[in-house]
Design a protein around this motif. Sequence first.
Motif, PDB file in Angstrom:
ATOM      1  N   LYS A  98       8.810  -2.192 -27.460  1.00  0.00           N
ATOM      2  CA  LYS A  98       9.891  -3.174 -27.582  1.00  0.00           C
ATOM      3  C   LYS A  98      11.139  -2.754 -26.794  1.00  0.00           C
ATOM      4  CE  LYS A  98       8.233  -5.089 -31.933  1.00  0.00           C
ATOM      5  NZ  LYS A  98       6.975  -5.386 -31.396  1.00  0.00           N
ATOM      6  N   GLU A 145       6.701  -2.650 -23.253  1.00  0.00           N
ATOM      7  CA  GLU A 145       6.517  -3.849 -24.073  1.00  0.00           C
ATOM      8  C   GLU A 145       6.050  -3.463 -25.483  1.00  0.00           C
ATOM      9  OE1 GLU A 145       3.406  -7.473 -24.059  1.00  0.00           O
ATOM     10  OE2 GLU A 145       4.489  -7.175 -22.166  1.00  0.00           O
ATOM     11  N   ARG A 161       4.943  -0.734 -17.799  1.00  0.00           N
ATOM     12  CA  ARG A 161       5.468  -2.005 -18.324  1.00  0.00           C
ATOM     13  C   ARG A 161       4.824  -2.345 -19.663  1.00  0.00           C
ATOM     14  NH1 ARG A 161       8.037  -5.619 -14.325  1.00  0.00           N
ATOM     15  NH2 ARG A 161       8.288  -4.445 -12.413  1.00  0.00           N
TER      16      ARG A 161
END
Length: 103
Positions: free
Chosen positions: A96, A93, A89
Amino acid sequence: MKFATFMLITFVIISTLSPDLASATAPGGFGEVAQVCDPSKLLSCYPAIATGVAPTTDCCTGLVAQEPCLCTYIKDPKFQEYVSSPNARKTMEACKVPYPTCT
């Protein structure tokens, strides 16, 4: 380090033997566009996912290309722990790439 190497080898073997990941579909402008799902394109993300280090440019490029396949990987028990991990995760992130909502 031996465990990380073992996991990488396991990931590569499973990804090359998994016939269920042949393709996924992504919505296109005029119907559906086929996307080839190739988990080996995410091997450059393994250090980031396994250890939490910052992802490389190659990792982010592969992750963006494989974004339509993420739900396929999440639903596959062979890949689920990699794609659903906290470090995965964080990697998404950093690249993006939104974590998918799979149905």
